[in-house]
Scaffold this motif. Structure first.
Motif, PDB file in Angstrom:
ATOM      1  N   MET A  95      29.006  47.684  22.945  1.00 41.88           N
ATOM      2  CA  MET A  95      30.074  48.157  21.907  1.00 41.88           C
ATOM      3  C   MET A  95      29.872  47.247  20.785  1.00 41.88           C
ATOM      4  N   ARG A  96      29.527  45.904  20.993  1.00 44.07           N
ATOM      5  CA  ARG A  96      29.329  45.071  19.507  1.00 44.07           C
ATOM      6  C   ARG A  96      28.192  45.619  18.866  1.00 44.07           C
ATOM      7  N   LYS A  97      27.146  46.252  19.441  1.00 44.26           N
ATOM      8  CA  LYS A  97      25.942  46.694  18.666  1.00 44.26           C
ATOM      9  C   LYS A  97      26.364  48.045  17.994  1.00 44.26           C
ATOM     10  N   ALA A  98      27.038  48.958  18.753  1.00 44.82           N
ATOM     11  CA  ALA A  98      27.400  50.299  18.433  1.00 44.82           C
ATOM     12  C   ALA A  98      28.437  50.267  17.236  1.00 44.82           C
ATOM     13  N   ALA A  99      29.117  49.152  16.671  1.00 50.16           N
ATOM     14  CA  ALA A  99      29.876  48.983  15.895  1.00 50.16           C
ATOM     15  C   ALA A  99      29.242  49.123  14.436  1.00 50.16           C
ATOM     16  N   ARG A 100      28.262  48.577  14.264  1.00 48.22           N
ATOM     17  CA  ARG A 100      27.514  48.562  12.871  1.00 48.22           C
ATOM     18  C   ARG A 100      27.207  49.813  12.575  1.00 48.22           C
ATOM     19  N   GLY A 101      27.551  50.052  11.324  1.00 47.65           N
ATOM     20  CA  GLY A 101      27.406  51.266  10.815  1.00 47.65           C
ATOM     21  C   GLY A 101      28.629  52.345  10.754  1.00 47.65           C
ATOM     22  N   ARG A 102      29.438  51.947  11.491  1.00 48.08           N
ATOM     23  CA  ARG A 102      30.488  52.709  11.836  1.00 48.08           C
ATOM     24  C   ARG A 102      31.739  52.514  10.857  1.00 48.08           C
ATOM     25  N   PRO A 103      32.448  53.490  10.575  1.00 48.26           N
ATOM     26  CA  PRO A 103      33.804  53.424   9.768  1.00 48.26           C
ATOM     27  C   PRO A 103      34.718  52.272  10.353  1.00 48.26           C
ATOM     28  N   CYS A 104      35.608  51.696   9.692  1.00 52.57           N
ATOM     29  CA  CYS A 104      36.406  50.780   9.831  1.00 52.57           C
ATOM     30  C   CYS A 104      37.524  51.842  10.499  1.00 52.57           C
ATOM     31  N   LEU A 105      37.996  51.409  11.503  1.00 56.37           N
ATOM     32  CA  LEU A 105      39.431  52.034  12.196  1.00 56.37           C
ATOM     33  C   LEU A 105      40.511  51.531  12.402  1.00 56.37           C
ATOM     34  N   ILE A 106      40.531  50.135  11.603  1.00 57.94           N
ATOM     35  CA  ILE A 106      41.875  49.071  11.565  1.00 57.94           C
ATOM     36  C   ILE A 106      42.635  49.630  10.466  1.00 57.94           C
ATOM     37  N   ARG A 107      41.973  49.904   9.310  1.00 57.80           N
ATOM     38  CA  ARG A 107      42.527  50.213   8.040  1.00 57.80           C
ATOM     39  C   ARG A 107      43.704  49.707   7.288  1.00 57.80           C
ATOM     40  N   LEU A 108      43.561  48.356   7.182  1.00 62.66           N
ATOM     41  CA  LEU A 108      44.654  47.549   6.400  1.00 62.66           C
ATOM     42  C   LEU A 108      44.376  47.901   4.990  1.00 62.66           C
ATOM     43  N   PRO A 109      45.163  47.293   4.231  1.00 62.53           N
ATOM     44  CA  PRO A 109      44.985  47.348   2.595  1.00 62.53           C
ATOM     45  C   PRO A 109      43.983  46.591   2.377  1.00 62.53           C
ATOM     46  N   GLY A 110      43.079  46.707   1.493  1.00 60.49           N
ATOM     47  CA  GLY A 110      41.806  45.857   1.257  1.00 60.49           C
ATOM     48  C   GLY A 110      40.652  46.293   2.205  1.00 60.49           C
ATOM     49  N   CYS A 111      41.134  47.339   2.913  1.00 62.18           N
ATOM     50  CA  CYS A 111      39.544  47.792   3.817  1.00 62.18           C
ATOM     51  C   CYS A 111      38.394  48.175   3.035  1.00 62.18           C
ATOM     52  N   ASP A 112      37.417  47.783   3.547  1.00 60.50           N
ATOM     53  CA  ASP A 112      36.145  48.461   2.571  1.00 60.50           C
ATOM     54  C   ASP A 112      35.500  49.801   3.238  1.00 60.50           C
TER      55      ASP A 112
END
Length: 92
Positions: free
Chosen positions: A1-18
């Motif tokens: 899962m660590r390698k699968a994360a790269r290139g994915r959208p952020c799913l935490i979505r806090l203010p300031g999220c890039d």
């Protein structure tokens, strides 16, 4: 899962999220009994998160205005659920 994360959208979505993408990594959720000194939570307790959201969740960046420690933890936990849904083929 660590390698699968790269290139994915952020799913935490806090203010300031890039938005994620190249800055996305697996952000492990700290939960009593599953993490501590020398003990990292399992990858199943992780969320795809951008650099900015990861820094807030890990305490390296300040909590956004209007948020509390508890609301940041809730956003991180919801990100973990979105990540699980995404990797299981559900809509996130």
């Amino acid at each position: 899962m660590r390698k699968a994360a790269r290139g994915r959208p952020c799913l935490i979505r806090l203010p300031g999220c890039d938005g994620g993408g190249e800055t996305t990594c697996l952000c492990h959720y700290r939960l009593s009994g599953y993490s501590g000194t020398g003990l990292k939570p399992p990858d199943s307790m992780g969320a795809f998160g951008c650099f900015s959201c990861h820094a807030i969740c890990d305490g390296r960046a300040p909590i956004p205005e209007g948020y509390t420690h508890e609301t940041v933890r809730l956003a991180h936990a919801e990100g973990c659920l979105r990540t699980q849904a995404l990797i299981q083929g559900e809509v996130a």
